[in-house]
Design a protein around this motif. Structure first.
Motif, PDB file in Angstrom:
ATOM      1  N   VAL A 219       0.910  -1.429  -0.323  1.00 19.15           N
ATOM      2  CA  VAL A 219       0.187  -0.221  -0.156  1.00 19.15           C
ATOM      3  C   VAL A 219       0.748   0.813  -0.001  1.00 19.15           C
ATOM      4  O   VAL A 219       0.994   1.976  -0.539  1.00 19.15           O
ATOM      5  CB  VAL A 219      -0.905  -0.238   1.467  1.00 19.15           C
ATOM      6  N   GLY A 220       1.666   1.583   0.564  1.00 18.35           N
ATOM      7  CA  GLY A 220       2.995   2.461   0.997  1.00 18.35           C
ATOM      8  C   GLY A 220       2.319   3.817   1.853  1.00 18.35           C
ATOM      9  O   GLY A 220       2.306   3.374   3.040  1.00 18.35           O
ATOM     10  N   LYS A 221       2.195   4.260   1.007  1.00 19.34           N
ATOM     11  CA  LYS A 221       2.138   5.782   2.143  1.00 19.34           C
ATOM     12  C   LYS A 221       0.692   5.955   3.867  1.00 19.34           C
ATOM     13  O   LYS A 221       0.994   6.096   4.235  1.00 19.34           O
ATOM     14  CB  LYS A 221       1.547   7.001   1.200  1.00 19.34           C
ATOM     15  N   ASP A 222       0.007   5.402   2.836  1.00 21.55           N
ATOM     16  CA  ASP A 222      -1.550   5.390   4.299  1.00 21.55           C
ATOM     17  C   ASP A 222      -0.886   3.739   4.767  1.00 21.55           C
ATOM     18  O   ASP A 222      -2.117   3.745   5.654  1.00 21.55           O
ATOM     19  CB  ASP A 222      -2.525   4.943   2.677  1.00 21.55           C
ATOM     20  N   ALA A 223      -0.265   3.358   5.030  1.00 20.95           N
ATOM     21  CA  ALA A 223      -0.269   1.677   5.774  1.00 20.95           C
ATOM     22  C   ALA A 223       0.816   2.110   6.412  1.00 20.95           C
ATOM     23  O   ALA A 223       1.135   1.604   7.138  1.00 20.95           O
ATOM     24  CB  ALA A 223      -0.466   0.225   5.226  1.00 20.95           C
ATOM     25  N   PHE A 224       2.562   2.176   5.708  1.00 23.91           N
ATOM     26  CA  PHE A 224       3.522   2.170   6.062  1.00 23.91           C
ATOM     27  C   PHE A 224       3.731   2.467   7.125  1.00 23.91           C
ATOM     28  O   PHE A 224       4.470   1.562   8.654  1.00 23.91           O
ATOM     29  CB  PHE A 224       4.632   2.587   5.035  1.00 23.91           C
ATOM     30  N   LEU A 225       3.386   4.131   7.701  1.00 20.25           N
ATOM     31  CA  LEU A 225       4.074   4.492   9.344  1.00 20.25           C
ATOM     32  C   LEU A 225       3.016   3.825  10.852  1.00 20.25           C
ATOM     33  O   LEU A 225       3.862   3.174  11.351  1.00 20.25           O
ATOM     34  CB  LEU A 225       4.345   5.895   9.065  1.00 20.25           C
ATOM     35  N   LYS A 226       2.026   3.371  10.183  1.00 21.32           N
ATOM     36  CA  LYS A 226       1.085   2.675  10.974  1.00 21.32           C
ATOM     37  C   LYS A 226       1.883   1.285  11.522  1.00 21.32           C
ATOM     38  O   LYS A 226       1.534   0.848  12.125  1.00 21.32           O
ATOM     39  CB  LYS A 226      -0.357   2.963  10.940  1.00 21.32           C
ATOM     40  N   SER A 227       2.235   0.507   9.791  1.00 25.41           N
ATOM     41  CA  SER A 227       2.570  -0.927  10.169  1.00 25.41           C
ATOM     42  C   SER A 227       4.151  -0.826  11.365  1.00 25.41           C
ATOM     43  O   SER A 227       3.651  -1.863  11.858  1.00 25.41           O
ATOM     44  CB  SER A 227       3.054  -1.086   8.524  1.00 25.41           C
ATOM     45  N   LEU A 228       4.469   0.266  12.096  1.00 26.72           N
ATOM     46  CA  LEU A 228       5.513   0.126  12.667  1.00 26.72           C
ATOM     47  C   LEU A 228       5.537   0.016  14.225  1.00 26.72           C
ATOM     48  O   LEU A 228       5.841  -0.353  14.698  1.00 26.72           O
ATOM     49  CB  LEU A 228       6.949   1.753  12.475  1.00 26.72           C
ATOM     50  N   ASP A 229       3.756   0.742  14.148  1.00 26.72           N
ATOM     51  CA  ASP A 229       3.325   0.239  15.466  1.00 26.72           C
ATOM     52  C   ASP A 229       3.034  -1.151  15.959  1.00 26.72           C
ATOM     53  O   ASP A 229       2.564  -1.484  16.683  1.00 26.72           O
ATOM     54  CB  ASP A 229       2.216   1.584  15.986  1.00 26.72           C
ATOM     55  N   CYS A 230       2.827  -2.433  14.856  1.00 30.30           N
ATOM     56  CA  CYS A 230       2.078  -3.329  15.163  1.00 30.30           C
ATOM     57  C   CYS A 230       3.917  -4.926  14.725  1.00 30.30           C
ATOM     58  O   CYS A 230       2.746  -5.414  14.649  1.00 30.30           O
ATOM     59  CB  CYS A 230       0.990  -3.380  14.621  1.00 30.30           C
ATOM     60  N   VAL A 231       4.495  -3.842  14.167  1.00 31.70           N
ATOM     61  CA  VAL A 231       5.409  -5.112  14.619  1.00 31.70           C
ATOM     62  C   VAL A 231       6.252  -5.372  15.570  1.00 31.70           C
ATOM     63  O   VAL A 231       6.584  -4.549  15.899  1.00 31.70           O
ATOM     64  CB  VAL A 231       6.205  -4.593  13.190  1.00 31.70           C
ATOM     65  N   ARG A 232       6.175  -6.780  16.096  1.00 30.60           N
ATOM     66  CA  ARG A 232       7.107  -7.491  17.134  1.00 30.60           C
ATOM     67  C   ARG A 232       8.480  -6.661  17.341  1.00 30.60           C
ATOM     68  O   ARG A 232       9.040  -6.197  16.136  1.00 30.60           O
ATOM     69  CB  ARG A 232       7.225  -8.374  16.917  1.00 30.60           C
ATOM     70  N   PRO A 233       9.375  -6.834  18.231  1.00 31.92           N
ATOM     71  CA  PRO A 233      10.622  -6.326  18.049  1.00 31.92           C
ATOM     72  C   PRO A 233      11.411  -6.890  17.099  1.00 31.92           C
ATOM     73  O   PRO A 233      11.227  -8.009  17.232  1.00 31.92           O
ATOM     74  CB  PRO A 233      11.315  -6.176  19.851  1.00 31.92           C
ATOM     75  N   MET A 234      12.371  -6.993  17.107  1.00 27.81           N
ATOM     76  CA  MET A 234      13.449  -7.495  15.579  1.00 27.81           C
ATOM     77  C   MET A 234      12.611  -7.527  14.544  1.00 27.81           C
ATOM     78  O   MET A 234      12.748  -8.534  14.205  1.00 27.81           O
ATOM     79  CB  MET A 234      14.610  -8.253  16.338  1.00 27.81           C
ATOM     80  N   GLY A 235      11.150  -7.357  14.526  1.00 33.22           N
ATOM     81  CA  GLY A 235       9.815  -7.878  13.869  1.00 33.22           C
ATOM     82  C   GLY A 235      11.120  -7.205  12.084  1.00 33.22           C
ATOM     83  O   GLY A 235      11.613  -6.115  12.104  1.00 33.22           O
ATOM     84  N   MET A 236      10.214  -7.659  11.103  1.00 26.83           N
ATOM     85  CA  MET A 236      10.750  -7.549   9.575  1.00 26.83           C
ATOM     86  C   MET A 236       9.442  -6.283   8.928  1.00 26.83           C
ATOM     87  O   MET A 236       8.250  -6.919   9.056  1.00 26.83           O
ATOM     88  CB  MET A 236      11.522  -7.906   8.132  1.00 26.83           C
ATOM     89  N   VAL A 237       9.364  -5.096   8.059  1.00 27.05           N
ATOM     90  CA  VAL A 237       8.377  -4.372   7.464  1.00 27.05           C
ATOM     91  C   VAL A 237       9.144  -4.420   5.952  1.00 27.05           C
ATOM     92  O   VAL A 237      10.110  -3.879   5.769  1.00 27.05           O
ATOM     93  CB  VAL A 237       8.084  -3.246   7.552  1.00 27.05           C
ATOM     94  N   ILE A 238       7.989  -5.077   5.346  1.00 30.09           N
ATOM     95  CA  ILE A 238       8.319  -4.857   3.212  1.00 30.09           C
ATOM     96  C   ILE A 238       7.433  -4.362   2.793  1.00 30.09           C
ATOM     97  O   ILE A 238       6.213  -4.279   2.785  1.00 30.09           O
ATOM     98  CB  ILE A 238       8.871  -7.001   3.056  1.00 30.09           C
ATOM     99  N   SER A 239       8.097  -3.185   2.451  1.00 33.25           N
ATOM    100  CA  SER A 239       7.230  -1.961   1.706  1.00 33.25           C
ATOM    101  C   SER A 239       8.116  -3.127   0.142  1.00 33.25           C
ATOM    102  O   SER A 239       8.635  -1.966  -0.230  1.00 33.25           O
ATOM    103  CB  SER A 239       8.377  -1.151   1.785  1.00 33.25           C
ATOM    104  N   TYR A 240       6.940  -3.610  -0.375  1.00 37.69           N
ATOM    105  CA  TYR A 240       7.181  -3.811  -1.603  1.00 37.69           C
ATOM    106  C   TYR A 240       6.334  -3.159  -2.751  1.00 37.69           C
ATOM    107  O   TYR A 240       6.346  -3.309  -3.968  1.00 37.69           O
ATOM    108  CB  TYR A 240       7.262  -5.657  -1.716  1.00 37.69           C
ATOM    109  N   GLY A 241       5.294  -2.458  -2.197  1.00 36.78           N
ATOM    110  CA  GLY A 241       4.779  -1.893  -3.432  1.00 36.78           C
ATOM    111  C   GLY A 241       3.728  -0.044  -3.197  1.00 36.78           C
ATOM    112  O   GLY A 241       3.880  -0.167  -1.598  1.00 36.78           O
ATOM    113  N   THR A 242       3.338   0.644  -3.860  1.00 42.65           N
ATOM    114  CA  THR A 242       3.269   2.267  -3.274  1.00 42.65           C
ATOM    115  C   THR A 242       1.937   2.734  -3.444  1.00 42.65           C
ATOM    116  O   THR A 242       1.934   3.589  -4.418  1.00 42.65           O
ATOM    117  CB  THR A 242       4.222   2.430  -3.459  1.00 42.65           C
ATOM    118  N   ALA A 243       1.025   1.131  -3.264  1.00 44.62           N
ATOM    119  CA  ALA A 243      -0.325   1.511  -4.763  1.00 44.62           C
ATOM    120  C   ALA A 243      -1.171   2.726  -4.097  1.00 44.62           C
ATOM    121  O   ALA A 243      -2.234   3.205  -4.858  1.00 44.62           O
ATOM    122  CB  ALA A 243      -1.501   0.057  -4.135  1.00 44.62           C
TER     123      ALA A 243
END
Length: 326
Positions: A219-243
């Protein structure tokens, strides 16, 4: 020989798409000529049309859009390797919106009998993207919890199923209640309608406050920053697209508290080597043939109707994969 194509002479909205006839030369050294039976339609095509960073370099105008297709080889140039006239093939390579085209053999794949041209054209790019996302970039294993954004979209449907087949608990986000059942039918254990509730807060609730192991964000812009709030410690956030638009600059200190790993990968680097392309395709085809991943084609458009196809992509109301029929 003449062939029909859809191309652009300038960047812009769907209105810049032009259906035209162009000359098609004989295949050159290391090329084959394909009569296309199906052409893939991806949201990434709209990035290229708009002049954003897409899956391929834009090049000089005019540009024939599209990045994947399938069909029958009609002619071969010198040094075509194992490819012969009459072979069924699929590929990922720029310039796909065409009735006939030439493709370098290094990008071609033989199609197994069990994989239709339509399924290959509609899902090859997404399938190979899903392959490296769940099997190589982050190796999903039993016991993992993953979050898939846009879980009812073309990529989300494949990611949810494949992650589930690998033993993960899958949480998906969708934009409307009408998409909940679709996401559940394609691997999601829980579905969050992000337009009606805070997906980060709900994800933390579903994981007992721990967060998920990996987030797949197309999704990109609308989802990325909030995704950082719900990944576990040492988890990974993969931004593979920017719809929804590019993420843009963000403060790296946002990653510090939980030692979050963030990556912005692209498929082309993960299949640049011929061996990697063939291995990824074999894994995806096996997942489809075995039933681990259902690669359905939900709708089709004529080549002349490509403009409407792009308009419907932008509406964000569609689900699943689509093809263009030359």
């Amino acid at each position: 020989m003449k062939t029909s194509v859809v191309r652009i002479h300038r960047h812009g909205g769907p209105e810049v798409l032009q259906y035209e006839e162009v000359d098609l030369p004989a295949p050159g050294d290391g090329e084959v000529q394909i009569r296309q039976t199906a052409i893939g339609l991806n949201f990434a095509d709209t990035y290229q049309r708009e002049g954003e960073a897409g899956p391929h370099d834009g090049g000089a105008m005019p540009i024939i859009l599209g990045g994947q297709g399938a069909g029958i080889i009609e002619a071969v140039g010198q040094n075509a390797g194992t490819f012969m006239a009459g072979d069924r093939v699929a590929y990922i390579s720029p310039g796909a919106y065409a009735e006939r085209r030439n493709v370098a053999v290094g990008r071609l794949l033989h199609l197994p009998a069990e994989i239709s041209d339509q399924v290959a054209a509609a899902t090859l790019l997404r399938g190979l993207t899903a392959e490296y996302l769940v099997r190589r970039l982050y190796k999903v294993k039993p016991g993992n919890t993953v979050l898939v954004h846009a879980a009812a979209g073309g990529m989300g449907l494949i990611l949810g199923q494949w992650a589930k087949a690998l033993g993960a608990r899958v949480i998906g986000t969708v934009g409307a209640n009408s998409k909940i059942d679709i996401a559940r039918a394609h691997g999601c254990d829980e579905v969050i309608v992000y337009t009606g509730e805070d997906f980060a807060a709900r994800t933390m609730e579903l994981t007992g406050g721990t967060g998920v192991d990996v987030i797949y964000d197309g999704v990109g812009k609308d989802a990325f920053l909030k995704s950082l709030d719900c990944v576990r410690p040492m988890g990974m956030v993969i931004s593979y697209g920017t719809a929804s638009g590019n993420v843009g600059q963000f403060d790296l200190q946002l990653l510090h508290r939980k030692s979050i790993i963030v990556t912005r990968p692209t498929l082309r680097t993960w299949i640049a080597a011929r061996a990697d392309l063939e291995a990824a395709a074999a894994a995806f085809f096996e997942a489809v043939i075995s039933g681990k991943v259902r690669a359905d084609v939900n709708r089709s458009y004529s080549l002349r109707d490509t403009r409407r196809a792009h308009e419907e992509l932008h509406s964000r109301s569609t689900t699943g994969a689509a093809i263009i029929i030359p």
